[in-house]
Write an enzyme that holds these catalytic residues in place. Sequence first.
Site, PDB file in Angstrom:
ATOM      1  N   ASP A   1       0.811  -1.220   0.000  1.00 24.73           N
ATOM      2  CA  ASP A   1       0.000   0.000   0.000  1.00 24.73           C
ATOM      3  C   ASP A   1       0.844   1.270   0.000  1.00 24.73           C
ATOM      4  O   ASP A   1       0.334   2.362  -0.245  1.00 24.73           O
ATOM      5  CB  ASP A   1      -0.854   0.040   1.275  1.00 24.73           C
TER       6      ASP A   1
HETATM    7  C1  BGC Z   1       0.354   1.208   6.310  1.00 24.37           C
HETATM    8  C2  BGC Z   1      -0.027   0.000   5.505  1.00 24.37           C
HETATM    9  C3  BGC Z   1      -1.515  -0.047   5.349  1.00 24.37           C
HETATM   10  C4  BGC Z   1      -2.009   1.272   4.761  1.00 24.37           C
HETATM   11  C5  BGC Z   1      -3.495   1.324   4.550  1.00 24.37           C
HETATM   12  C6  BGC Z   1      -0.234   2.458   5.716  1.00 24.37           C
HETATM   13  O1  BGC Z   1       0.056   3.552   6.523  1.00 24.37           O
HETATM   14  O2  BGC Z   1       1.757   1.303   6.408  1.00 24.37           O
HETATM   15  O3  BGC Z   1       0.460  -1.179   6.103  1.00 24.37           O
HETATM   16  O4  BGC Z   1      -1.873  -1.097   4.535  1.00 24.37           O
HETATM   17  O5  BGC Z   1      -1.623   2.339   5.589  1.00 24.37           O
HETATM   18  O6  BGC Z   1      -4.219   1.440   5.699  1.00 24.37           O
HETATM   19  C1  NOJ Z   2      -1.640  -3.916   5.435  1.00 27.83           C
HETATM   20  C2  NOJ Z   2      -2.824  -3.946   4.540  1.00 27.83           C
HETATM   21  O1  NOJ Z   2      -3.939  -4.443   5.237  1.00 27.83           O
HETATM   22  C3  NOJ Z   2      -2.603  -4.809   3.346  1.00 27.83           C
HETATM   23  O2  NOJ Z   2      -3.706  -4.718   2.487  1.00 27.83           O
HETATM   24  C4  NOJ Z   2      -1.346  -4.415   2.648  1.00 27.83           C
HETATM   25  O3  NOJ Z   2      -1.154  -5.316   1.593  1.00 27.83           O
HETATM   26  C5  NOJ Z   2      -0.172  -4.407   3.578  1.00 27.83           C
HETATM   27  N1  NOJ Z   2      -0.456  -3.592   4.705  1.00 27.83           N
HETATM   28  C6  NOJ Z   2       1.116  -3.938   2.919  1.00 27.83           C
HETATM   29  O4  NOJ Z   2       1.099  -2.578   2.668  1.00 27.83           O
END
Ligand code: BGC
Ligand code: NOJ
Length: 812
Positions: A483
């Site tokens: 993400d």
């Molecule tokens: C986090 C991710 C997460 C994303 C969406 C980011 O700040 O590092 O792990 O999936 O937010 O909520």
């Molecule tokens: C947590 C999120 O829930 C997931 O969708 C994502 O793939 C990982 N973070 C990596 O960013």
Amino acid sequence: MKFGHFDDQKREYVITNPRTPWPWINYLGNEDFFSLISNTGGGYSFYKDAKFRRITRYRYNNVPMDSGGKYFYIKDGDSIWSPGWKPCKTELDKYECRHGMNYTNIKGEKNGVTANVLYFVPLKTWAEVQKLTLSNNSKETKKLKIFSFLEWCLWNAASDMENFQRNFSTGEVEIQGSVIYHKTEYKERRDHYAYYSVNVPVQGYDTDRESFFGLYNGFDEPQVVSEGKAHNTEAHGWSPIASHYIEVELKPGESKDFVFVLGYVENKEDEKWESKNIINKKKAKDTIAKFDTAAKVDAAFAELRKYWDNLLSIYTVDSGDDKLDRMVNIWNQYQCMITFCFSRSTSFFESGIGRGMGFRDSNQDLIGFVHQIPERARERIIDIASTQFPDGGCYHQYQPLNKRGNNDIGGGFNDDPLWLILGTVSYLKETGDFAILNEMVPFDNDMSVARSLFDHLTVSFDHVANNLGPHGLPLIGRADWNDCLNLNCFSNDPNESFQTTENKTEGTKAESLMIAGLFVVYGRDYADLCKRLCKNDEAARAQKLVSAMEVAIKKHGWDGEWFIRAYDYYGRKIGSNENEEAKIFIESNGWCTMAGIGKEEGLCTKALDAVKERLDCKYGIVLNNPAFTKYYIEYGEISSYPPGYKENAGVFCHNNPWIMIGETVVGNGERAWDYYRKICPSYLEDISDLHKTEPYVYSQMVAGKDAFKPGEAKNSWLTGTASWNFYAISQYILGIRPDYDGLLIDPCIPGSWKGFKATRKFRGDTYHIEVVNPHGKSKGVSEVEVDGKHQKSNIIPVFGDGKEHRVKIVIG
Ligand code: BGC
Ligand code: NOJ
């Protein structure tokens, strides 16, 4: 340092020191009514949706952490204490918290009195039951004063935290006998209320927070408790709470049980009222009556235990290693149920108001859950697919209450659609229920444009195929699985969200090698499925596109020693030796090796060696290396994290199993196992003080080698690590893998293992599997015996006779 121990017999983790390095929590309920509960009684309850139907209030980020929950205060003379140590923090003579499968038992002892509270949500019940048992172990008669406590949330957990100008005026309650009803907003648009009851007459109650605590006290020192007398208040606005006051006399050796029920009710419009402004309490009373004696509660608890006996009998291993067995047989499968229920919505790191059910997350969660309750997995697949768009694109999440997709946390993540193929194929292989493919499933919840689930898989596949970039690789869109790799975001404004901002939309060329690998794996699955359905033209079309992707990966995705990660907006490589920082990433190397791309030419082993050399550390495999040390506007959030944390070179546990599985593809059982052990919480119990989070569940992230404090974990419970690591260990390392035509057995273990035993229930039959490894090999099956008869294939057939079958496998 440890703070407790595992009790495998009971399937519990027993915390013996309340001062854990972080609240160590558990989840109650697994269907509609849920609670989170910490080892000191902190936490909250909700119905279905932690945002829209929050029943009790919780303050995030509080000081001290984890203040607020469902508490009991015991006044014994001048001494005031709580069974869970908090909130009073009176030193206890004994403390024990047992977290089990959807129940928690907290026991405190002080001055010869034991208070034992069993918390659980009975099956098929919209309520949490709390059985408080008080025992007098002293030589004198004890006169105790008991105060229960919880604080109501005004339903919408988000507005409850911010709209005080309204909130302080809306709160309404009713009190009848020993039941306190919370009915805020019931008068107008809500069809629901909550209640908190106890099965004995009370000597008083309070429902107004300020009167209960006093204006200047916190949870640790309620004024009413210090005074030793309830004020019998009725809340009007401000902050409604529920507290029962009970006087108890216990003779030496005597014990008494009290059953408290915290419940939720929905009433039809024409059944809402008993009389003017008096709520219809029938359903509440019915539920209360089901649990009005300790015996009834014990019976309901026994049912819950039986339910878990069944669920956990589907896959069991006997390896001789307790740490492995307890994860595979108990805790990892339990965590898979929890991630199935909540996706990434509600934990002590997810507020329950930020995210709902993730499209990619919930699909991946299915691979660790589908064997437990396939019918629920089926329903979930349909729910998820119903939020898809006709072109295969997806909302990134939907709210559990209304099941509608929304863009609150962004959209246009181009990996999303492919995970639906994973979820569906896993379900098909587990159940053989091909009928699901004919189910008519809407797009964006609009039934007028419904198509079969199979067609949803086609558009998922095509969404990638139709969105290729200049190198023939998949366009990344907003981001892929990572993400934080925001290649079109270009944000230099701190008020913008990395998740929802796209400042460069035109001419975008950013491509993802991770989606490319994913496309090869699930594109092949799609083509394979088409063949099984005799859709040969479609199978050929899909296979052609997959093959083209393999060619593109080899041509544009290979960096010489490993697979690159992506091409950025300008078409420059990311995750290449050419880069100054983050020369190598885990995700593309995981997916391209899982896909076996260039296996014959040695690309997979090379890439896996590079991962070992550059990304592996004491606590697992870090996401990228070297970590980013400055902000790259063209990469986005990933470079915003300090080195060693989260997506910037943290051990992001979710993706470690991809490398483990990649290692099994090339037959390296030692490494697969070594990686498994490094992130597996039961092996980290001894360093709980460093690790910080619960030693019985996976955390999303463990600080990596570049971090200030390597080995410190964060974001426990709601992580795809649960299902992926269960998938890796159960299906690829132990190698017991459901397939369309039977149970495929293909272990990949360290050569030093002598073998192991496992039991797998599959499509109605039970397989007792014995794997022996006389030649010290890692992979390869040289002999297969089923019910005493040799067979060539290592696919064990589905007998369909509901009987037990003995399977013997020789590795060699
Ligand atoms: C986090 C991710 C997460 C994303 C969406 C980011 O700040 O590092 O792990 O999936 O937010 O909520
Ligand atoms: C947590 C999120 O829930 C997931 O969708 C994502 O793939 C990982 N973070 C990596 O960013």
